[in-house]
Enzyme design. Structure first.
Site: not given
Length: 500
Positions: A165, A174, A191, A243-244, A265-266, A299, A464
């Site tokens: 989100w 992406r 999300a 996400g996580s 991508e955590l 993140c 980024s």
């Protein structure tokens, strides 16, 4: 209400009335009864409602559409795919103000940052439009035989892309950009807290010329049900998730059943190192966006500030002063430089992390609590606001040194030796982003090379870039997004042996 407020209110109403409110499958929005509320984090009130899709039913319909479109899309000429993506890039810029306002409304970030995300998110479409016509392949003579080695690339196949989100547009582009450039079809799962931007992105891709079924979007609160349904289906060939780490582990276990290609991508726990040679203006200029960009909900956000003792007093004082200059408020207010957190659960988590640090001995230099109604504009008392915070004397065993804060809290930890700073930075299972500030090139280079991280920003607060590989090491993920290698995550290599 001033005339400007009335104009803004009318614009928001018109924007929300125009936004699709249901899943997008095979080139059409499905419609239905809207029952899933999308909250405005600035007020805590509902912005609108969307249709909460049945994960199994609509998910299967979306995968059916993606599978049916896969062969034709894979055969589409690379130049045609490139032109479609470039047109989508142009449409993002043509519709930038609406996209930015929508992101601010459903996610909470300041409008200026949302405009920046439109530029950043659109750039993934342009970058991969250019990569679509440069797919890898080679022809060479075998070293020990009169035969040739031919390698070609082909699309992996239908992709499940699951996005978070906090960056509603750019996390979608992406993943969708390289997938379409490679010739893959996509089922996007945004999300449930921020589905509106993704649904508008579906309109943009459709208007850019993406054929029916090539991109689909399932809006559902049942994330587990959707991933379980699609990943149990052998027709799906790849999953890409942001996400996580906890959810990533679950998805990797599910992916093992059909040996799905996986990009993950955590979580992150980014250290920010202020070395003895650091120039203080540079350190503060880097620290502020590294910590507070996107309300601290990134993140890549700096999670732990390790400051050499020789620079600690000046850095901590100036960081506190700069933090106190931030203006907390609703993102749509031009005066706001930091907005609310995404929801009540996020606010509670930040409160708990700060309370834990204080109980263990940390000192609150500024902030340290949720904002009161008196500190907020009218109508925002029920929003999810936490004051921008700087903590000093943070002990090494505080939870926020181990867990992602995902909020506007900067914990400062003072250490006496650079070697000790490096060890502390690497003392985590995560390794996504790191920051190093120093004026001594040899010192900075030596430290940056020893940090266990997929990305390192030197004397900068943001790193980024769609043209650079984004991703982490250790439990921060698998694979890279963006850059020259980003498209390879969506390609298979075929080797052909030929007689000369």
């Amino acid at each position: 209400m001033t005339p400007a407020d009335t104009t803004q209110s009318a614009r928001i109403t018109a924007l929300l009335e125009a936004v699709p409110r249901s899943s997008f499958v095979d080139g059409a929005f499905l419609g239905g009864s809207a029952g899933l509320e999308v909250l405005d984090p600035a007020t805590g009130q509902a912005l609108t409602s969307v249709v909460d899709a049945d994960a199994a039913v609509v998910g299967t319909q979306a995968l059916d559409a993606a599978v049916a479109a896969q062969e034709d899309w894979a055969r589409t000429l690379p130049r045609e795919r490139s032109q479609i993506l470039h047109r989508a890039y142009e449409l993002c810029h043509e519709r930038a103000e609406g996209l930015a306002l929508l992101m601010t409304l459903e996610m909470g970030k300041p409008l200026a940052e949302a405009r920046g995300e439109v530029t950043y998110g659109a750039e993934f479409l342009r970058w991969f439009a250019e990569q679509a016509v440069r797919l890898p392949g080679s022809f060479r003579t075998a070293p020990t035989a009169a035969e040739a080695i031919l390698t070609t690339s082909r699309p992996v196949g239908p992709v499940l892309a699951i996005t978070p989100w906090n960056f509603p547009l750019s996390m979608g582009t992406r993943k969708i950009g390289p997938a379409l450039a490679a010739g893959c079809t996509v089922v996007l799962k945004p999300a449930s807290a921020t589905p509106l931007t993704s649904l508008v992105l579906m309109e943009i891709l459709r208007d850019a010329g993406v054929p029916d079924g090539v991109v689909n979007c399932v809006v559902t609160s049942d994330s587990r049900g959707l991933s379980a349904t699609l990943m149990a289906d052998a027709r799906l060939r790849k999953v890409s998730f942001t996400g996580s780490t906890a959810v990533g582990r679950t998805l990797l276990a599910q992916a093992s059943e059909h040996v799905l290609r996986s990009s993950m991508e955590l979580g992150g726990n980014a250290p920010f190192l202020v070395l003895p040679s650091a120039e203080m203006d540079t350190a503060i200029a880097a620290a502020m966006p590294a910590k507070f960009r996107n309300n601290g909900e990134a993140c890549t956000a700096a999670n732990r500030f390790y400051v050499h003792s020789s620079r600690a007093e000046e850095f901590t004082t100036r960081l506190r002063e700069a933090t106190e200059e931030l203006v907390l408020g609703p993102g749509i207010d031009p005066a706001s430089t930091i907005g609310p957190l995404i929801d009540a659960a996020a606010l509670k988590t930040v409160e708990e992390l700060v309370a834990d640090a204080v109980e263990r001995g940390a000192r609150v230099l500024t902030g340290g609590r949720r904002a009161t109604a008196e500190e907020l504009p009218a109508g925002c008392a029920d929003g999810f606001y936490y004051l921008p915070t700087v903590l000093a004397d943070v002990p090494a065993d505080a939870r926020l040194t181990r867990e992602e804060i995902f909020g506007p809290v900067a914990p400062v930890i003072v250490l006496d030796e650079v070697e000790e700073m490096i060890r502390a930075a690497n003392r985590t299972e995560f390794g996504l982003m790191s920051y190093v500030v120093g004026a001594d090139l040899a010192e900075v280079t030596a430290v940056a090379q020893r940090i266990e991280s997929g990305m390192v920003a030197v004397n900068l607060g943001v790193a980024s870039d769609p043209s650079a590989p984004f991703g982490g090491v250790k439990e921060s993920g698998l694979g890279r997004e963006g850059g020259p290698t980003g498209i390879e995550e969506y390609l298979e290599t075929t080797y052909v042996r030929l007689p000369l």
